[in-house]
Design a protein around this motif. Sequence first.
Motif, PDB file in Angstrom:
ATOM      1  N   LEU A 266     -25.780   8.645  -5.042  1.00 14.29           N
ATOM      2  CA  LEU A 266     -25.873  10.011  -5.559  1.00 14.29           C
ATOM      3  C   LEU A 266     -25.291  10.068  -6.957  1.00 14.29           C
ATOM      4  CD1 LEU A 266     -24.701  12.176  -2.538  1.00 14.29           C
ATOM      5  CD2 LEU A 266     -26.971  12.222  -3.574  1.00 14.29           C
ATOM      6  N   LEU A 267     -25.945  10.846  -7.817  1.00 14.46           N
ATOM      7  CA  LEU A 267     -25.417  11.098  -9.150  1.00 14.46           C
ATOM      8  C   LEU A 267     -25.330  12.602  -9.332  1.00 14.46           C
ATOM      9  CD1 LEU A 267     -26.239   9.386 -12.470  1.00 14.46           C
ATOM     10  CD2 LEU A 267     -26.576  11.834 -12.325  1.00 14.46           C
TER      11      LEU A 267
ATOM     12  N   SER B 200     -25.005   5.033 -19.471  1.00 14.60           N
ATOM     13  CA  SER B 200     -24.054   4.369 -20.358  1.00 14.60           C
ATOM     14  C   SER B 200     -22.632   4.509 -19.834  1.00 14.60           C
ATOM     15  CB  SER B 200     -24.159   4.943 -21.766  1.00 14.60           C
ATOM     16  OG  SER B 200     -23.970   6.338 -21.737  1.00 14.60           O
ATOM     17  N   GLU B 201     -22.295   5.692 -19.373  1.00 15.36           N
ATOM     18  CA  GLU B 201     -20.939   5.877 -18.871  1.00 15.36           C
ATOM     19  C   GLU B 201     -20.943   6.832 -17.688  1.00 15.36           C
ATOM     20  OE1 GLU B 201     -16.565   6.750 -20.743  1.00 15.36           O
ATOM     21  OE2 GLU B 201     -18.296   6.847 -22.051  1.00 15.36           O
ATOM     22  N   VAL B 202     -20.288   6.452 -16.639  1.00 17.44           N
ATOM     23  CA  VAL B 202     -20.218   7.312 -15.462  1.00 17.44           C
ATOM     24  C   VAL B 202     -18.799   7.322 -14.922  1.00 17.44           C
ATOM     25  CG1 VAL B 202     -22.605   6.909 -14.735  1.00 17.44           C
ATOM     26  CG2 VAL B 202     -20.785   5.414 -13.902  1.00 17.44           C
ATOM     27  N   MET B 203     -18.524   8.338 -14.107  1.00 15.23           N
ATOM     28  CA  MET B 203     -17.280   8.369 -13.383  1.00 15.23           C
ATOM     29  C   MET B 203     -17.601   7.968 -11.958  1.00 15.23           C
ATOM     30  SD  MET B 203     -14.689  11.447 -12.647  1.00 15.23           S
ATOM     31  CE  MET B 203     -15.177  12.332 -14.063  1.00 15.23           C
TER      32      MET B 203
ATOM     33  N   THR C 130     -17.254  -3.804  -9.451  1.00 16.79           N
ATOM     34  CA  THR C 130     -17.008  -4.955 -10.321  1.00 16.79           C
ATOM     35  C   THR C 130     -18.318  -5.443 -10.946  1.00 16.79           C
ATOM     36  OG1 THR C 130     -15.127  -5.595  -8.938  1.00 16.79           O
ATOM     37  CG2 THR C 130     -16.025  -7.281 -10.404  1.00 16.79           C
ATOM     38  N   TRP C 131     -19.364  -5.525 -10.119  1.00 18.52           N
ATOM     39  CA  TRP C 131     -20.670  -5.956 -10.642  1.00 18.52           C
ATOM     40  C   TRP C 131     -21.226  -4.919 -11.622  1.00 18.52           C
ATOM     41  CZ3 TRP C 131     -21.757 -10.736 -10.596  1.00 18.52           C
ATOM     42  CH2 TRP C 131     -21.465 -11.566  -9.498  1.00 18.52           C
ATOM     43  N   ALA C 132     -21.064  -3.633 -11.283  1.00 18.52           N
ATOM     44  CA  ALA C 132     -21.549  -2.584 -12.183  1.00 18.52           C
ATOM     45  C   ALA C 132     -20.795  -2.638 -13.510  1.00 18.52           C
ATOM     46  CB  ALA C 132     -21.387  -1.210 -11.529  1.00 18.52           C
ATOM     47  N   ALA C 133     -19.490  -2.946 -13.445  1.00 13.31           N
ATOM     48  CA  ALA C 133     -18.685  -3.043 -14.663  1.00 13.31           C
ATOM     49  C   ALA C 133     -19.163  -4.194 -15.540  1.00 13.31           C
ATOM     50  CB  ALA C 133     -17.208  -3.225 -14.298  1.00 13.31           C
ATOM     51  N   LEU C 134     -19.650  -5.254 -14.900  1.00 13.27           N
ATOM     52  CA  LEU C 134     -20.163  -6.383 -15.683  1.00 13.27           C
ATOM     53  C   LEU C 134     -21.355  -5.933 -16.535  1.00 13.27           C
ATOM     54  CD1 LEU C 134     -20.150  -9.426 -16.380  1.00 13.27           C
ATOM     55  CD2 LEU C 134     -21.696  -9.774 -14.445  1.00 13.27           C
ATOM     56  N   VAL C 135     -22.218  -5.114 -15.935  1.00 13.32           N
ATOM     57  CA  VAL C 135     -23.361  -4.583 -16.683  1.00 13.32           C
ATOM     58  C   VAL C 135     -22.880  -3.721 -17.849  1.00 13.32           C
ATOM     59  CG1 VAL C 135     -25.350  -3.022 -16.543  1.00 13.32           C
ATOM     60  CG2 VAL C 135     -24.939  -4.685 -14.726  1.00 13.32           C
ATOM     61  N   ALA C 136     -21.879  -2.871 -17.565  1.00 13.93           N
ATOM     62  CA  ALA C 136     -21.367  -1.970 -18.608  1.00 13.93           C
ATOM     63  C   ALA C 136     -20.716  -2.751 -19.753  1.00 13.93           C
ATOM     64  CB  ALA C 136     -20.371  -0.992 -17.990  1.00 13.93           C
TER      65      ALA C 136
ATOM     66  N   ASP D 131     -21.567  18.169 -17.549  1.00 11.74           N
ATOM     67  CA  ASP D 131     -21.767  18.304 -18.992  1.00 11.74           C
ATOM     68  C   ASP D 131     -21.509  16.999 -19.722  1.00 11.74           C
ATOM     69  OD1 ASP D 131     -22.134  20.891 -18.325  1.00 11.74           O
ATOM     70  OD2 ASP D 131     -20.101  21.519 -18.861  1.00 11.74           O
ATOM     71  N   ASP D 132     -20.321  16.470 -19.523  1.00 14.68           N
ATOM     72  CA  ASP D 132     -19.923  15.325 -20.325  1.00 14.68           C
ATOM     73  C   ASP D 132     -20.205  13.988 -19.664  1.00 14.68           C
ATOM     74  OD1 ASP D 132     -18.216  16.181 -18.415  1.00 14.68           O
ATOM     75  OD2 ASP D 132     -16.376  15.905 -19.561  1.00 14.68           O
ATOM     76  N   LEU D 133     -19.847  13.887 -18.404  1.00 14.19           N
ATOM     77  CA  LEU D 133     -19.859  12.588 -17.760  1.00 14.19           C
ATOM     78  C   LEU D 133     -20.503  12.675 -16.374  1.00 14.19           C
ATOM     79  CD1 LEU D 133     -18.626   9.804 -18.519  1.00 14.19           C
ATOM     80  CD2 LEU D 133     -16.579  10.490 -17.288  1.00 14.19           C
ATOM     81  N   PRO D 134     -21.620  11.976 -16.163  1.00 12.18           N
ATOM     82  CA  PRO D 134     -22.199  12.000 -14.813  1.00 12.18           C
ATOM     83  C   PRO D 134     -21.246  11.330 -13.822  1.00 12.18           C
ATOM     84  CG  PRO D 134     -23.580  10.729 -16.344  1.00 12.18           C
ATOM     85  CD  PRO D 134     -22.326  11.073 -17.065  1.00 12.18           C
ATOM     86  N   ILE D 135     -21.301  11.794 -12.583  1.00  9.83           N
ATOM     87  CA  ILE D 135     -20.440  11.241 -11.546  1.00  9.83           C
ATOM     88  C   ILE D 135     -21.326  10.561 -10.517  1.00  9.83           C
ATOM     89  CG2 ILE D 135     -18.799  11.838  -9.722  1.00  9.83           C
ATOM     90  CD1 ILE D 135     -17.968  14.219 -11.467  1.00  9.83           C
ATOM     91  N   THR D 136     -21.012   9.332 -10.144  1.00 10.12           N
ATOM     92  CA  THR D 136     -21.851   8.625  -9.189  1.00 10.12           C
ATOM     93  C   THR D 136     -21.053   8.164  -7.984  1.00 10.12           C
ATOM     94  OG1 THR D 136     -21.482   6.424 -10.121  1.00 10.12           O
ATOM     95  CG2 THR D 136     -23.289   7.698 -11.052  1.00 10.12           C
TER      96      THR D 136
END
Lengths: 166, 237
Positions: A150-151, A56-59, B96-102, A155-160
């Motif tokens: 790589l991910l 859902s949310e990544v850095m 940019t493409w990944a942001a479109l999914v988000a 704790d809060d936010l996965p980094i990819t």
Amino acid sequence: MDMTDLDGVVGADDPLDASDVALLERVAELSGRVDPVPEGLVERSRFAMTLAGLESEVMELMVLEAPAGTVRSDAPPLETRTITFTHERLTVMIALSPGDEPRTVRVDGWLAPAETLTVVLRRPDGDHRTTADDDGRFVLENVPRGLASLLVEQDDLPITTPVIEL
Amino acid sequence: MGGPGARRGAYHGALGSWQTSEAPRASEHEAARGEMTSPAETESLGDRAAAALVGYREGHAELMSEFVREATPMLWHTVRAQGVPREVADDVVQQTWAALVAHVESITEPQATLKWLLVTARRAAWEAVRKGRADDHRRTELPDDDADTAATLPDTAPGPEAEVLRDERDRMLWTALQQLPGRCQELLRLVSLADRPDYRSISAAIGMPVGSIGATRGRCLAKLRAVLTEQGETSWT
């Protein structure tokens, strides 16, 4: 030259005609040749979208340093190469070298600052998981070549990392 | 490189993999197939972007997969036009493409998808340029920095232009293009990459009012022709 220099150019108000279309086609063709879209970028983008759909949310880490061409699919296959990804909170460096088995690579990685975090290498056909040690080092052996990202689980936010070609 | 059909088949699995739990209902599936087989000439890139977004939300990724193939060159040149090095531009396009999914649910008007992508790519490119400058600045402040590892990101296209532009007329056109204002170059490249110019999307992407895009395109083209004529190239006029 400024945009205002374009005022009063003869033919500027004519509708787009066949020769305009031909000229634009040549412009597109030359742009493609002088600055071609990197080989495999479409595939990497599609895999990045698949991965984005999972989290859902990544850095996002960005490539800080990479030898020319190494993230692209035309990269030399069996050379050792090092890629550094960075963000304000974390730097990930990976060294890639040929794996023991054919068509595989060994990934030696370092996290800075060092922390014992779970590292997941995501590929289109599945994940490889490991944990970084106290020094922030991790190793993934015999990873099949191809698209990967790589991910790092935090704790809060996965980094990819961006999708690269192993 | 295979044809578009081959690619679509090969990557259908990858892009669609997060939606395999639920097969699309027959009616939706038929609708998607109908979109895919309709003649491309009757719709613009912006229309295909909208169809791809709608299809993606409904759980089938074929149109989106094909649209990624079609629109990636436009995103690439948009990002590169902001002065982003090739290796970084690769990341920015992916992002940019990944942001479109988000943001797939937050784009309220599907017709705005292409515009959203171009604007997002442009902003991400500026951000990358800003970060790149900050990194360069940090590097120069480190006295023990290794000259071999610093600034390894290539800044230009692979190989000198002379090699890819062997043809005299190609070189002439490229040189003429370089003499136009930056926004003119960007506009002509974007217009040339859309098979049917979508002015709404392009205007947002390069920050130019919609109404002036057509006129500006005309002026940029006319100027390009004038430069070519000055250089002695007459076959375009």
